[in-house]
Every structure is written in structure tokens, then in C-alpha cells.
Design an enzyme around this catalytic site. Structure first.
Site, PDB file in Angstrom:
ATOM      1  N   SER A 164       0.869  -1.185   0.000  1.00 50.13           N
ATOM      2  CA  SER A 164       0.000   0.000   0.000  1.00 50.13           C
ATOM      3  C   SER A 164       0.901   1.227   0.000  1.00 50.13           C
ATOM      4  O   SER A 164       2.063   1.143   0.405  1.00 50.13           O
ATOM      5  CB  SER A 164      -0.852  -0.013   1.267  1.00 50.13           C
ATOM      6  N   TYR A 176      -1.540  -1.477  10.428  1.00 53.42           N
ATOM      7  CA  TYR A 176      -1.677  -1.467   8.970  1.00 53.42           C
ATOM      8  C   TYR A 176      -0.428  -0.941   8.249  1.00 53.42           C
ATOM      9  O   TYR A 176       0.180  -1.653   7.447  1.00 53.42           O
ATOM     10  CB  TYR A 176      -2.915  -0.658   8.550  1.00 53.42           C
TER      11      TYR A 176
HETATM   12  N1  LIG Z   1      -8.889  -0.763  -0.403  1.00 58.18           N
HETATM   13  C1  LIG Z   1      -7.819  -0.012  -0.309  1.00 58.18           C
HETATM   14  O1  LIG Z   1      -7.900   1.223  -0.311  1.00 58.18           O
HETATM   15  C2  LIG Z   1      -6.451  -0.633  -0.220  1.00 58.18           C
HETATM   16  C3  LIG Z   1      -5.337   0.185  -0.370  1.00 58.18           C
HETATM   17  C4  LIG Z   1      -4.075  -0.368  -0.323  1.00 58.18           C
HETATM   18  C5  LIG Z   1      -3.930  -1.721  -0.114  1.00 58.18           C
HETATM   19  N2  LIG Z   1      -5.028  -2.509   0.049  1.00 58.18           N
HETATM   20  C6  LIG Z   1      -4.804  -3.936   0.264  1.00 58.18           C
HETATM   21  O2  LIG Z   1      -5.453  -4.677  -0.738  1.00 58.18           O
HETATM   22  C7  LIG Z   1      -5.689  -6.002  -0.255  1.00 58.18           C
HETATM   23  C8  LIG Z   1      -7.108  -6.405  -0.567  1.00 58.18           C
HETATM   24  O3  LIG Z   1      -7.982  -5.593   0.184  1.00 58.18           O
HETATM   25  P1  LIG Z   1      -9.342  -5.009  -0.388  1.00 58.18           P
HETATM   26  O4  LIG Z   1      -9.197  -3.538  -0.387  1.00 58.18           O
HETATM   27  O5  LIG Z   1      -9.751  -5.723  -1.609  1.00 58.18           O
HETATM   28  O6  LIG Z   1     -10.333  -5.303   0.842  1.00 58.18           O
HETATM   29  P2  LIG Z   1     -11.270  -6.568   1.147  1.00 58.18           P
HETATM   30  O7  LIG Z   1     -12.424  -6.567   0.221  1.00 58.18           O
HETATM   31  O8  LIG Z   1     -11.556  -6.528   2.608  1.00 58.18           O
HETATM   32  O9  LIG Z   1     -10.331  -7.803   0.814  1.00 58.18           O
HETATM   33  C9  LIG Z   1      -9.506  -8.403   1.771  1.00 58.18           C
HETATM   34  C10 LIG Z   1      -9.749  -9.870   1.706  1.00 58.18           C
HETATM   35  O10 LIG Z   1      -8.883 -10.536   2.648  1.00 58.18           O
HETATM   36  C11 LIG Z   1      -9.659 -11.490   3.345  1.00 58.18           C
HETATM   37  N3  LIG Z   1      -9.068 -11.833   4.625  1.00 58.18           N
HETATM   38  C12 LIG Z   1      -9.102 -11.122   5.785  1.00 58.18           C
HETATM   39  N4  LIG Z   1      -8.464 -11.801   6.758  1.00 58.18           N
HETATM   40  C13 LIG Z   1      -8.021 -12.958   6.195  1.00 58.18           C
HETATM   41  C14 LIG Z   1      -7.330 -14.086   6.680  1.00 58.18           C
HETATM   42  N5  LIG Z   1      -6.968 -14.172   7.972  1.00 58.18           N
HETATM   43  N6  LIG Z   1      -7.048 -15.094   5.825  1.00 58.18           N
HETATM   44  C15 LIG Z   1      -7.434 -15.033   4.531  1.00 58.18           C
HETATM   45  N7  LIG Z   1      -8.115 -14.011   4.007  1.00 58.18           N
HETATM   46  C16 LIG Z   1      -8.405 -12.979   4.826  1.00 58.18           C
HETATM   47  C17 LIG Z   1     -11.025 -10.852   3.494  1.00 58.18           C
HETATM   48  O11 LIG Z   1     -12.012 -11.831   3.759  1.00 58.18           O
HETATM   49  P3  LIG Z   1     -13.428 -11.371   4.401  1.00 58.18           P
HETATM   50  O12 LIG Z   1     -14.058 -10.470   3.387  1.00 58.18           O
HETATM   51  O13 LIG Z   1     -14.163 -12.640   4.579  1.00 58.18           O
HETATM   52  O14 LIG Z   1     -13.080 -10.673   5.682  1.00 58.18           O
HETATM   53  C18 LIG Z   1     -11.192 -10.213   2.130  1.00 58.18           C
HETATM   54  O15 LIG Z   1     -11.689 -11.130   1.199  1.00 58.18           O
HETATM   55  C19 LIG Z   1      -5.371  -5.960   1.233  1.00 58.18           C
HETATM   56  O16 LIG Z   1      -4.090  -6.500   1.437  1.00 58.18           O
HETATM   57  C20 LIG Z   1      -5.377  -4.477   1.553  1.00 58.18           C
HETATM   58  O17 LIG Z   1      -4.567  -4.167   2.655  1.00 58.18           O
HETATM   59  C21 LIG Z   1      -6.289  -1.994  -0.003  1.00 58.18           C
END
Ligand SMILES: NC(=O)c1ccc[n+]([C@@H]2O[C@H](COP(=O)([O-])OP(=O)(O)OC[C@H]3O[C@@H](n4cnc5c(N)ncnc54)[C@H](OP(=O)(O)O)[C@@H]3O)[C@@H](O)[C@H]2O)c1
Length: 319
Positions: A164, A176
Site C-alpha cells: 500500500s 496497517y
Molecule cells: N482498499 C484499499 O484502499 C487498499 C489500499 C491499499 C492496499 N489494500 C490492500 O489490498 C488487499 C485487498 O484488500 P481489499 O481492499 O480488496 O479489501 P477486502 O475486500 O476486505 O479484501 C480483503 C480480503 O482478505 C480477506 N481476509 C481477511 N483476513 C483474512 C485471513 N486471515 N485469511 C485469509 N483471508 C483474509 C477478506 O475476507 P473477508 O471479506 O471474509 O473478511 C477479504 O476477502 C489488502 O491486502 C489491503 O490491505 C487496499
């Protein structure tokens, strides 16, 4: 003189663009395993790679997530349960993936699973809060990578780690930013070591996007929980107004900055998996490219000043 230099720069840029656009050949015999496919980037990437013909193996945290993904897409896509904080779950999933990919090995490992909260001022955190996030975003990612690496090595494939912009700039306390900074560091050493074996390691650095991770209600409720459990003395040193403004800043960030177009991130992941010459780092989103990444290169005094303009001041501030 300037004309020659400009012409050379133009040729270099065109050369870089042509190189960047070269794609690998047939993807239909290539396996990609993605963590965290229940929702967000992982879910979208799984569907898009499946449509392109990749053999997608999707790790989901919940049975409901796995069922929905499997139902929604072709019979080729296979979903499996994986909790990246549970070593036995990682081992079981790796055994399943090994059996699926056979001698071909694993072309792509996309470490996408993540969580954000608890997030807030550092003094409001406990060690347990840090572990909750670090165990998923960093320790889980490392254990998954180390367990799956022999399969990726076999295919001379790619490891794509989702970090990120917050891995470069610590915007708030909690696990985070720390975890994403760790992902950058882990990926850097992995990239240098794996280079000799033909394995490429790419880092995705998204800005702010509208997903479950940035869900405003979840962040606000969690901030309220952190605030309520503070000792009266600490709470007084910040003051109610600080808390209210802090919540407002989060609300503003999530509403004003968050981009709804998740394909900006999955495009980067796809490039990392399909380009003949994948990039080391991918910045996704205008806020990452125009604000966060330039800010991360500025002198600390300047970036601290900019962030101080955004964040509130505690009631007992001495400066
Ligand atoms: N959205 C942003 O602005 C942003 C920015 C920078 C980086 N990111 C990164 O992008 C990645 C994906 O996030 P996203 O934004 O797409 O959000 P998201 O929709 O919440 O996706 C995260 C996924 O990880 C799963 N997860 C959580 N805990 C877990 C565990 N212990 N084992 C396996 N899976 C697990 C969640 O499952 P559940 O849905 O069942 O909880 C969800 O499917 C993350 O690494 C996040 O930090 C996001």
C-alpha cells in the site's frame, strides 16, 4: 545539444513502453493462486484472470465467499478455504494446490488477503491490536510465500504482493502501515534472492479504494471502541474535539479520496502476471501517483508538516 538529449529521452521512453507492453504467450496452462478472494481486489482479479483463460485457484476466508465465487464463474475456477493466520490451513491449502498444479508448478502467487482495523493514534493501541493486523498482512503473507515458493520456483513464476502507499507513509498508528512497510521490505529481499531462479517479485502499491478494508462504518465503530476504552487521563489529554475531528478526517479521506474503480488495481496485478517484463513496483490510483508517492520522497519535515495539516491537534498539545 538539448535537441539530441530530448530525442534520446523520447527514444528511451518509446523503448520502455514497447518493452512494457510485451506479453507472455499462452496463459491457459498457467495456474495462479490468490489469497483473500471473498471480496475486493482478490475477488475481481480471480474473475478477470478466469475470463482470460488462466487456471485460477482462489483462496477464500469464508465458505460463503468460496461458494459465491465458484457459482459466479466458470467451472475452471476453483475456490478453497484459507485463513492466512492459521499455519495448518496454509499447509492444507498448499497440499491441495500442489496436487492441482502437478508438474507445471504455480505461475502466480498473489498475496492479497488483508485487514486494516484497528487503525488510529499510536497511543490508543494495544499489542493485541497490532497482532490482529500484522498476523494477516505480514506474518500470514510471509508464511504463505515461504510455503508456496517451491511451487512458484518450479514454474519460474511470479510472486505479487499487495502492499500500500501506507507502507511508504505512516498516515496513522496501528498495525496497517507497519505491516505494509514490512511487505515492502520482505518483497525487496525476496526479489533479489529469487531473481537467480527466474522468479519475479512485484509489489502493488494502491492508494485509497472503496472496498471492505476502507469501509467507513467499520472504521468509525472501531475508532469509537478505541476511544471508549482509553483511560480518563489519556482521553482528557486528547479531548472530545480531537476524537470528533479524527473521525471527520477519516470520513473525508474515505468519501473524497477513495476510488470506486477497483480495476485500476487489478490491471496492475494482471500486468505483473502477464507481462514478459513485469515491473518491480506498481502504483495504483491517482492519489498514489500524484500525492502519496511523491510525498514519500519529500524530506520528513515536509511530509510531517503536510500530515499535521490534515490531522487534528490534541487538547493538551504543547506545540
Ligand atoms: N482498499 C484499499 O484502499 C487498499 C489500499 C491499499 C492496499 N489494500 C490492500 O489490498 C488487499 C485487498 O484488500 P481489499 O481492499 O480488496 O479489501 P477486502 O475486500 O476486505 O479484501 C480483503 C480480503 O482478505 C480477506 N481476509 C481477511 N483476513 C483474512 C485471513 N486471515 N485469511 C485469509 N483471508 C483474509 C477478506 O475476507 P473477508 O471479506 O471474509 O473478511 C477479504 O476477502 C489488502 O491486502 C489491503 O490491505 C487496499
Amino acid at each position: 545539444m538539448w535537441g539530441y538529449l530530448l530525442f534520446a529521452a523520447f527514444l528511451l521512453a518509446v523503448g520502455w513502453l514497447l518493452r512494457d507492453r510485451q506479453k507472455i504467450r499462452d496463459v491457459r496452462d498457467k495456474y495462479v493462486f490468490i489469497t483473500g478472494c471473498d471480496t475486493g481486489f482478490g475477488n475481481l482479479l480471480a474473475k478477470r484472470l478466469d475470463r482470460q483463460g488462466f487456471r485460477v485457484l482462489a483462496g477464500c476466508l469464508t465458505q460463503q465467499g468460496a461458494n459465491t465465487l465458484q457459482r459466479a464463474d466458470s467451472t475452471k475456477l476453483k475456490a478453497v478455504l484459507l485463513d492466512v493466520t492459521d499455519s495448518s490451513s496454509i499447509k492444507k491449502t498448499a497440499d491441495w494446490v500442489r496436487a492441482e498444479v502437478g508438474e507445471k508448478g504455480l505461475w502466480g502467487l498473489v498475496n492479497n488477503a488483508g485487514r486494516a482495523i484497528p487503525i488510529g493514534p499510536t497511543e490508543w493501541m494495544t499489542m493485541e491490536d497490532y497482532f490482529k493486523v500484522l498476523n494477516v498482512n505480514l506474518i500470514g503473507l510471509m508464511e504463505v510465500t515461504l510455503t508456496f515458493l517451491p511451487l512458484v520456483k518450479k514454474a519460474r513464476g511470479r510472486v505479487v504482493n499487495v502492499a500500500s502507499v501506507m507502507g511508504r507513509m505512516s498516515f496513522a498508528g496501528g498495525g496497517y502501515c507497519l505491516s505494509k512497510c514490512g511487505v515492502e521490505s520482505f518483497s525487496d529481499s525476496l526479489r533479489r534472492d529469487m531473481h537467480y531462479f527466474g522468479v519475479r517479485v512485484c509489489i502493488i502499491e494502491p492508494g485509497f479504494f472503496k472496498t471492505a478494508v476502507t469501509n467507513l462504518e467499520g472504521i468509525e465503530n472501531d475508532l469509537q471502541r478505541l476511544w471508549d476504552r482509553l483511560s480518563p487521563e489519556v482521553r482528557q489529554s486528547y479531548g472530545q474535539k480531537y476524537f470528533e475531528k479524527y473521525v471527520k478526517v477519516q470520513r473525508f479521506s474515505m468519501n473524497a479520496i477513495c476510488d470506486g474503480d477497483l480495476s485500476k488495481v487489478t490491471d496492475c496485478m494482471e500486468h505483473a502476471l502477464t507481462a514478459r517484463h513485469p515491473r518491480t513496483r506498481y502504483a495504483a490510483g491517482w492519489d498514489a501517483k500524484l500525492f502519496w508517492i511523491p510525498l514519500s520522497y519529500m524530506p520528513t519535515i515536509l511530509s510531517d508538516f503536510m500530515l499535521a495539516l490534515l490531522l487534528p491537534r490534541p487538547s493538551q498539545s504543547v506545540c
